[in-house]
Design a protein around this motif. Structure first.
Motif, PDB file in Angstrom:
ATOM      1  N   HIS A   1     -15.475 -11.666  10.957  1.00 56.86           N
ATOM      2  CA  HIS A   1     -15.778 -12.416   9.738  1.00 56.86           C
ATOM      3  C   HIS A   1     -15.947 -13.914   9.952  1.00 56.86           C
ATOM      4  CE1 HIS A   1     -15.383  -8.859   7.349  1.00 56.86           C
ATOM      5  NE2 HIS A   1     -14.077  -8.717   7.554  1.00 56.86           N
ATOM      6  N   ASP A   2     -15.137 -14.513  10.829  1.00 53.94           N
ATOM      7  CA  ASP A   2     -15.173 -15.970  10.963  1.00 53.94           C
ATOM      8  C   ASP A   2     -16.018 -16.432  12.149  1.00 53.94           C
ATOM      9  OD1 ASP A   2     -13.540 -15.195  13.055  1.00 53.94           O
ATOM     10  OD2 ASP A   2     -11.968 -16.690  12.668  1.00 53.94           O
ATOM     11  N   ASN A   3     -16.848 -15.548  12.682  1.00 57.52           N
ATOM     12  CA  ASN A   3     -17.647 -15.902  13.857  1.00 57.52           C
ATOM     13  C   ASN A   3     -19.086 -16.216  13.450  1.00 57.52           C
ATOM     14  OD1 ASN A   3     -19.422 -15.573  16.225  1.00 57.52           O
ATOM     15  ND2 ASN A   3     -17.539 -14.990  17.274  1.00 57.52           N
TER      16      ASN A   3
ATOM     17  N   HIS B   1     -22.835 -13.724  12.632  1.00 59.64           N
ATOM     18  CA  HIS B   1     -23.701 -13.762  11.456  1.00 59.64           C
ATOM     19  C   HIS B   1     -25.141 -14.115  11.837  1.00 59.64           C
ATOM     20  CE1 HIS B   1     -20.093 -13.097   9.315  1.00 59.64           C
ATOM     21  NE2 HIS B   1     -19.603 -14.305   9.520  1.00 59.64           N
ATOM     22  N   LEU B   2     -25.311 -14.941  12.854  1.00 66.52           N
ATOM     23  CA  LEU B   2     -26.663 -15.197  13.349  1.00 66.52           C
ATOM     24  C   LEU B   2     -27.271 -13.917  13.916  1.00 66.52           C
ATOM     25  CD1 LEU B   2     -26.155 -18.643  15.129  1.00 66.52           C
ATOM     26  CD2 LEU B   2     -27.397 -18.223  13.000  1.00 66.52           C
TER      27      LEU B   2
ATOM     28  N   LEU C   1     -27.499 -18.596  -7.369  1.00 64.75           N
ATOM     29  CA  LEU C   1     -26.088 -18.382  -7.712  1.00 64.75           C
ATOM     30  C   LEU C   1     -25.287 -17.826  -6.547  1.00 64.75           C
ATOM     31  CD1 LEU C   1     -26.582 -16.713 -11.214  1.00 64.75           C
ATOM     32  CD2 LEU C   1     -26.013 -19.105 -10.740  1.00 64.75           C
ATOM     33  N   THR C   2     -25.910 -17.726  -5.368  1.00 63.33           N
ATOM     34  CA  THR C   2     -25.262 -17.032  -4.256  1.00 63.33           C
ATOM     35  C   THR C   2     -23.917 -17.632  -3.885  1.00 63.33           C
ATOM     36  OG1 THR C   2     -27.412 -16.378  -3.358  1.00 63.33           O
ATOM     37  CG2 THR C   2     -25.523 -16.275  -1.880  1.00 63.33           C
TER      38      THR C   2
ATOM     39  N   ALA D   1     -16.635 -16.517  -6.258  1.00 59.48           N
ATOM     40  CA  ALA D   1     -16.050 -15.726  -7.337  1.00 59.48           C
ATOM     41  C   ALA D   1     -15.549 -14.380  -6.844  1.00 59.48           C
ATOM     42  CB  ALA D   1     -17.070 -15.535  -8.457  1.00 59.48           C
ATOM     43  N   SER D   2     -16.178 -13.857  -5.792  1.00 58.94           N
ATOM     44  CA  SER D   2     -15.750 -12.585  -5.229  1.00 58.94           C
ATOM     45  C   SER D   2     -14.512 -12.713  -4.352  1.00 58.94           C
ATOM     46  CB  SER D   2     -16.890 -11.957  -4.418  1.00 58.94           C
ATOM     47  OG  SER D   2     -17.885 -11.451  -5.271  1.00 58.94           O
ATOM     48  N   GLY D   3     -14.088 -13.966  -4.097  1.00 59.98           N
ATOM     49  CA  GLY D   3     -12.853 -14.176  -3.349  1.00 59.98           C
ATOM     50  C   GLY D   3     -13.038 -14.447  -1.871  1.00 59.98           C
ATOM     51  N   TRP D   4     -14.286 -14.617  -1.420  1.00 57.34           N
ATOM     52  CA  TRP D   4     -14.541 -14.888  -0.005  1.00 57.34           C
ATOM     53  C   TRP D   4     -14.771 -16.373   0.223  1.00 57.34           C
ATOM     54  CZ3 TRP D   4     -14.833 -11.732   4.403  1.00 57.34           C
ATOM     55  CH2 TRP D   4     -14.512 -10.394   4.168  1.00 57.34           C
ATOM     56  N   ARG D   5     -14.331 -16.841   1.392  1.00 50.09           N
ATOM     57  CA  ARG D   5     -14.522 -18.248   1.763  1.00 50.09           C
ATOM     58  C   ARG D   5     -15.647 -18.355   2.787  1.00 50.09           C
ATOM     59  NH1 ARG D   5      -8.723 -19.663   3.977  1.00 50.09           N
ATOM     60  NH2 ARG D   5      -9.143 -17.673   5.001  1.00 50.09           N
ATOM     61  N   ASP D   6     -15.888 -19.593   3.225  1.00 52.75           N
ATOM     62  CA  ASP D   6     -16.786 -19.866   4.352  1.00 52.75           C
ATOM     63  C   ASP D   6     -18.204 -19.354   4.113  1.00 52.75           C
ATOM     64  OD1 ASP D   6     -14.597 -20.958   5.743  1.00 52.75           O
ATOM     65  OD2 ASP D   6     -14.046 -19.008   6.542  1.00 52.75           O
ATOM     66  N   PHE D   7     -18.720 -19.580   2.911  1.00 55.85           N
ATOM     67  CA  PHE D   7     -20.087 -19.127   2.653  1.00 55.85           C
ATOM     68  C   PHE D   7     -21.112 -19.702   3.640  1.00 55.85           C
ATOM     69  CE2 PHE D   7     -24.242 -19.847   0.723  1.00 55.85           C
ATOM     70  CZ  PHE D   7     -24.649 -18.528   0.594  1.00 55.85           C
ATOM     71  N   PRO D   8     -20.988 -20.976   4.075  1.00 55.71           N
ATOM     72  CA  PRO D   8     -21.990 -21.481   5.017  1.00 55.71           C
ATOM     73  C   PRO D   8     -22.161 -20.612   6.269  1.00 55.71           C
ATOM     74  CG  PRO D   8     -20.731 -23.302   4.144  1.00 55.71           C
ATOM     75  CD  PRO D   8     -20.057 -22.040   3.657  1.00 55.71           C
ATOM     76  N   LEU D   9     -21.090 -19.916   6.705  1.00 55.37           N
ATOM     77  CA  LEU D   9     -21.215 -19.033   7.863  1.00 55.37           C
ATOM     78  C   LEU D   9     -22.196 -17.891   7.577  1.00 55.37           C
ATOM     79  CD1 LEU D   9     -17.531 -18.627   9.121  1.00 55.37           C
ATOM     80  CD2 LEU D   9     -19.287 -20.153  10.003  1.00 55.37           C
TER      81      LEU D   9
END
Length: 249
Positions: free
Chosen positions: A29-31, A35-36, A69-70, A76-84
């Motif tokens: 998740h935090d990598n 995601h790339l 709205l992404t 709102a869904s409770g996830w952080r680090d959207f830029p990743l």
């Protein structure tokens, strides 16, 4: 050379030559490199819809209607680090967006209640009405114990196993619904634990819809014996010890 550059030189032959109905793209998740890699796979696949572990059904519907709205829906869904995750959304093209996060109250209830009853009438289709055999239950509890840094009582891991099975079934059901609504190929964005072929989303789909073809890619940080159809090793992300907050007094 970072993965972003390397992946431009690589293809996903399994996706380009014979496209499966549903492709599960696992992740750490935090990598950011994972995601790339997922984004590059989406560019190759060009799915009709992408199912996200991270978005609830309601937030997925909002984003599908208005991608501006992404970031808000993500939070709102409770996830952080959207830029990743932004490169994934940049790679979606015209794909529809589907949220598949299980409701939090339902996930909490799985610890104390029958997951089959919470799942609904299709529980048997996904095997939720059948207990795991003793060896399998013990194995999965041990894995959950290690994944939680041995910071929780081993006796609590039975509930964690039930939650994992429940969530895998929810994700599989959402992917099959998207396949019916939009046609192939469908992509699923989820953690590597959900992408494993032995008991994750692919196994749930195989049980519920044997005629549907799947392909699971695990984006991992080191060689692993976790079963995927395809494994891509990405650079290890810089992070603090993930067990520190769980084990410190």
């Amino acid at each position: 050379m970072r993965l972003a550059a390397v992946l431009t030189l690589l293809a996903f032959p399994a996706l380009a030559q014979q496209t499966p109905d549903i492709v599960i793209l696992g992740e750490v998740h935090d990598n950011p490199d994972a995601h790339l890699g997922q984004a590059e796979a989406l560019t190759t696949l060009q799915p009709t819809a992408v199912v996200f572990e991270m978005l609830t059904a309601a937030e997925g519907t909002r984003v599908d209607a208005d991608r501006a709205l992404t970031a808000e829906a993500w939070q709102a869904s409770g996830w952080r680090d959207f830029p990743l995750y932004a490169p994934i959304f940049d790679a979606l093209g015209d794909a529809r967006i589907v949220g598949a996060a299980a409701p939090r109250d339902a996930v909490r209830a799985v610890y104390d209640q029958d997951p089959a009853a919470l799942f609904g009438e299709d529980a048997r289709r996904y095997g939720l009405d059948t207990p795991l055999d003793a060896d399998q239950q013990t194995l999965r509890e041990a894995q959950q114990y290690e994944a939680h840094c041995q910071a929780m009582p081993l006796e609590a891991m039975a509930g964690m196993v039930a939650v994992q099975r429940y969530r895998d079934a929810v994700f599989a059901r959402a992917a099959l619904a998207a396949l019916k609504a939009y046609g192939p190929p469908i992509a699923v964005i989820a953690g590597n634990g959900h992408a494993r072929t032995d008991w994750g989303i692919p196994a749930m789909i195989a049980r519920a819809a044997p005629d549907v073809s799947t392909h699971a890619i695990g984006f991992v940080e080191s060689a692993t014996d976790t079963p995927f159809d395809e494994t891509r090793i990405v650079p290890t992300a810089e992070r603090d010890d993930p067990c520190k907050t769980l084990t410190s007094n």
